[in-house]
Design a protein around this motif. Sequence first.
Motif, mmCIF file in Angstrom:
data_model
loop_
_atom_site.group_PDB
_atom_site.id
_atom_site.type_symbol
_atom_site.label_atom_id
_atom_site.label_comp_id
_atom_site.label_asym_id
_atom_site.label_seq_id
_atom_site.Cartn_x
_atom_site.Cartn_y
_atom_site.Cartn_z
ATOM 1 N N UNK A 165 -24.960 -34.559 -31.593
ATOM 2 C CA UNK A 165 -25.667 -35.830 -31.761
ATOM 3 C C UNK A 165 -24.663 -36.948 -31.504
ATOM 4 N N UNK A 166 -24.927 -37.786 -30.510
ATOM 5 C CA UNK A 166 -24.012 -38.865 -30.173
ATOM 6 C C UNK A 166 -24.065 -39.992 -31.184
ATOM 7 N N UNK A 167 -22.942 -40.657 -31.361
ATOM 8 C CA UNK A 167 -22.845 -41.813 -32.253
ATOM 9 C C UNK A 167 -22.341 -42.985 -31.434
ATOM 10 N N UNK A 168 -23.219 -43.952 -31.176
ATOM 11 C CA UNK A 168 -22.879 -45.058 -30.297
ATOM 12 C C UNK A 168 -22.546 -46.342 -31.027
ATOM 13 N N UNK A 169 -21.990 -47.289 -30.281
ATOM 14 C CA UNK A 169 -21.700 -48.644 -30.763
ATOM 15 C C UNK A 169 -20.720 -48.690 -31.924
ATOM 16 N N UNK A 170 -19.790 -47.747 -31.971
ATOM 17 C CA UNK A 170 -18.764 -47.777 -33.018
ATOM 18 C C UNK A 170 -17.361 -47.962 -32.461
ATOM 19 N N UNK A 171 -17.166 -47.739 -31.159
ATOM 20 C CA UNK A 171 -15.801 -47.652 -30.627
ATOM 21 C C UNK A 171 -15.053 -48.970 -30.640
ATOM 22 N N UNK A 172 -15.758 -50.107 -30.617
ATOM 23 C CA UNK A 172 -15.068 -51.392 -30.530
ATOM 24 C C UNK A 172 -14.865 -52.034 -31.886
ATOM 25 N N UNK A 173 -15.198 -51.368 -32.952
ATOM 26 C CA UNK A 173 -15.048 -51.962 -34.278
ATOM 27 C C UNK A 173 -13.569 -52.080 -34.638
ATOM 28 N N UNK A 174 -13.193 -53.243 -35.092
ATOM 29 C CA UNK A 174 -11.801 -53.457 -35.480
ATOM 30 C C UNK A 174 -11.488 -52.722 -36.784
ATOM 31 N N UNK A 175 -12.450 -52.651 -37.686
ATOM 32 C CA UNK A 175 -12.214 -52.018 -38.986
ATOM 33 C C UNK A 175 -12.606 -50.547 -38.925
ATOM 34 N N UNK A 176 -11.612 -49.666 -38.977
ATOM 35 C CA UNK A 176 -11.925 -48.240 -38.954
ATOM 36 C C UNK A 176 -12.666 -47.817 -40.208
ATOM 37 N N UNK A 177 -12.480 -48.543 -41.327
ATOM 38 C CA UNK A 177 -13.180 -48.182 -42.563
ATOM 39 C C UNK A 177 -14.679 -48.377 -42.420
ATOM 40 N N UNK A 178 -15.092 -49.363 -41.629
ATOM 41 C CA UNK A 178 -16.526 -49.597 -41.413
ATOM 42 C C UNK A 178 -17.146 -48.432 -40.657
ATOM 43 N N UNK A 179 -16.474 -47.986 -39.598
ATOM 44 C CA UNK A 179 -16.982 -46.844 -38.844
ATOM 45 C C UNK A 179 -16.963 -45.584 -39.697
ATOM 46 N N UNK A 180 -15.914 -45.432 -40.505
ATOM 47 C CA UNK A 180 -15.819 -44.251 -41.365
ATOM 48 C C UNK A 180 -16.965 -44.209 -42.371
ATOM 49 N N UNK A 181 -17.326 -45.368 -42.911
ATOM 50 C CA UNK A 181 -18.435 -45.421 -43.868
ATOM 51 C C UNK A 181 -19.749 -45.025 -43.209
ATOM 52 N N UNK A 182 -19.946 -45.459 -41.962
ATOM 53 C CA UNK A 182 -21.168 -45.098 -41.229
ATOM 54 C C UNK A 182 -21.222 -43.593 -41.012
ATOM 55 N N UNK A 183 -20.111 -43.009 -40.579
ATOM 56 C CA UNK A 183 -20.074 -41.572 -40.316
ATOM 57 C C UNK A 183 -20.276 -40.783 -41.601
ATOM 58 N N UNK A 184 -19.627 -41.219 -42.680
ATOM 59 C CA UNK A 184 -19.781 -40.528 -43.955
ATOM 60 C C UNK A 184 -21.226 -40.574 -44.442
ATOM 61 N N UNK A 185 -21.866 -41.735 -44.279
ATOM 62 C CA UNK A 185 -23.256 -41.873 -44.714
ATOM 63 C C UNK A 185 -24.189 -40.971 -43.907
ATOM 64 N N UNK A 186 -23.951 -40.887 -42.603
ATOM 65 C CA UNK A 186 -24.797 -40.044 -41.754
ATOM 66 C C UNK A 186 -24.616 -38.568 -42.068
ATOM 67 N N UNK A 187 -23.379 -38.144 -42.291
ATOM 68 C CA UNK A 187 -23.151 -36.726 -42.597
ATOM 69 C C UNK A 187 -23.720 -36.363 -43.965
ATOM 70 N N UNK A 188 -23.806 -37.339 -44.869
ATOM 71 C CA UNK A 188 -24.426 -37.084 -46.170
ATOM 72 C C UNK A 188 -25.944 -37.070 -46.069
ATOM 73 N N UNK A 189 -26.494 -37.976 -45.259
ATOM 74 C CA UNK A 189 -27.952 -38.073 -45.122
ATOM 75 C C UNK A 189 -28.533 -36.944 -44.289
ATOM 76 N N UNK A 190 -27.736 -36.418 -43.346
ATOM 77 C CA UNK A 190 -28.202 -35.326 -42.483
ATOM 78 C C UNK A 190 -27.176 -34.194 -42.567
ATOM 79 N N UNK A 191 -27.222 -33.394 -43.636
ATOM 80 C CA UNK A 191 -26.227 -32.323 -43.798
ATOM 81 C C UNK A 191 -26.223 -31.381 -42.593
ATOM 82 N N UNK A 192 -25.020 -31.109 -42.105
ATOM 83 C CA UNK A 192 -24.888 -30.198 -40.975
ATOM 84 C C UNK A 192 -24.918 -30.875 -39.629
ATOM 85 N N UNK A 193 -25.127 -32.197 -39.574
ATOM 86 C CA UNK A 193 -25.172 -32.890 -38.278
ATOM 87 C C UNK A 193 -23.800 -32.810 -37.613
#
Length: 407
Positions: A165-193
């Motif tokens: 599953x592709x994750x778009x529109x994150x590569x240009x974010x200056x804050x890596x913590x913001x992208x990390x929070x998005x990824x963590x939330x998605x992996x929690x909301x969709x276990x096994x993604x």
Amino acid sequence: MKFFLGTHQPSWFTATTEALFVCDRRLRDRKTLPRARGEWALDSGGFTELKDYGAWTTTTPAQYVARVRRYRDEIGGLVWAAPQDWMCEPIIIQGGRIGTNTFVGTGLSVVEHQRRTVDNYLELRSLAPDLPFIPVLQGYQLDDYLACAARYAEQGVDLAAEPTVGLGSVCRREATTEAAAIIAALTAAVPGVRLHGFGIKTAGLGAYGSMLASSDSLAWSYAARRSPVLPGCTGHKNCANCIRYAFQWRHRVLASLAGHATRNPPCAKPSRGRSVSRKLDRSARASHRLALSGFRDEAARLERDTTIRWAHRDGMTIRQIATLMSLSPARVGQIIADTDDRPLLDQLRELRRKWDIDADPANRAAADHVIATLTAAELADAQPEGVDGGHRHVEVGSSEPSLFDLT
């Protein structure tokens, strides 16, 4: 994490068995196509399409399907293809200028971009169920991504069952913590993604790469344009188009990631009004996560030690390796000397049994990706004659921006 090295040169297909990431724009006008020696993934070129036209105007879904089928059949080795998705960065939606680059702007909302992204994926899969198109999650704020995941679910798409599953529109974010929070939330909301991070920066890979199943990068080309030519390279003023530089960069990145693999991922706060999956009780989930963390911890050490031995074999001195890896020369020398005679795959299988990884489907999928990455063929160590390098969405040196130029 499986790592796809970005390139705009189709000739690289015949130069390496390592996984590559190539854009449709670099292939579609070719009368003949090379045969791939290894695996690769296809980028649809959506960033440039929306930047220049504000919509998908140059390629219909039917045309894209025809081209992807040709690539699969003639090039071979195609693992997956990105859909004609719609990025959600403000510059894409609102338009404007970054340096000398002009973005026409789509004038649409994030929600509309998400709807068109999901609809395009469904159309592509309907037109060609035999082709490996992947769904892509688009958004800008954390809630946007969760809403996009919900939109797929409403359309009957089980993201946890998809190979990628592709994750778009994150590569240009200056804050890596913001992208990390998005990824963590998605992996929690969709276990096994199993998420693929498009164009993730190297700093981001170190911070949250352990939560991704795969990623791609062309940052090497941007760096090479601003660095001296490698010793022994002739015929070019910089190494922005140099496969030798690209694989040395890749080697360093993978070695660096080994040192970050055991970091705990940042926790994401649950989105307002959304519940996290309760398929497993809290204690069972904690047990599975600890097991996966233990497996990754030991696998990371194996990866680090193996990469150090590769680097030494390829001519790097112990002191050079020690500096890059932030280790003492004595420790590097010990790692090089303490070679386990067993195949790496056997050692990883032993770790898999030790931590009972296969007891949980999500852990099993994560371990599969770890093992696939660590047991891949050795990095290319020579530049075939006549082969040059590339850039992800556009040609190096062109006036069009890449996701790495726009920082």
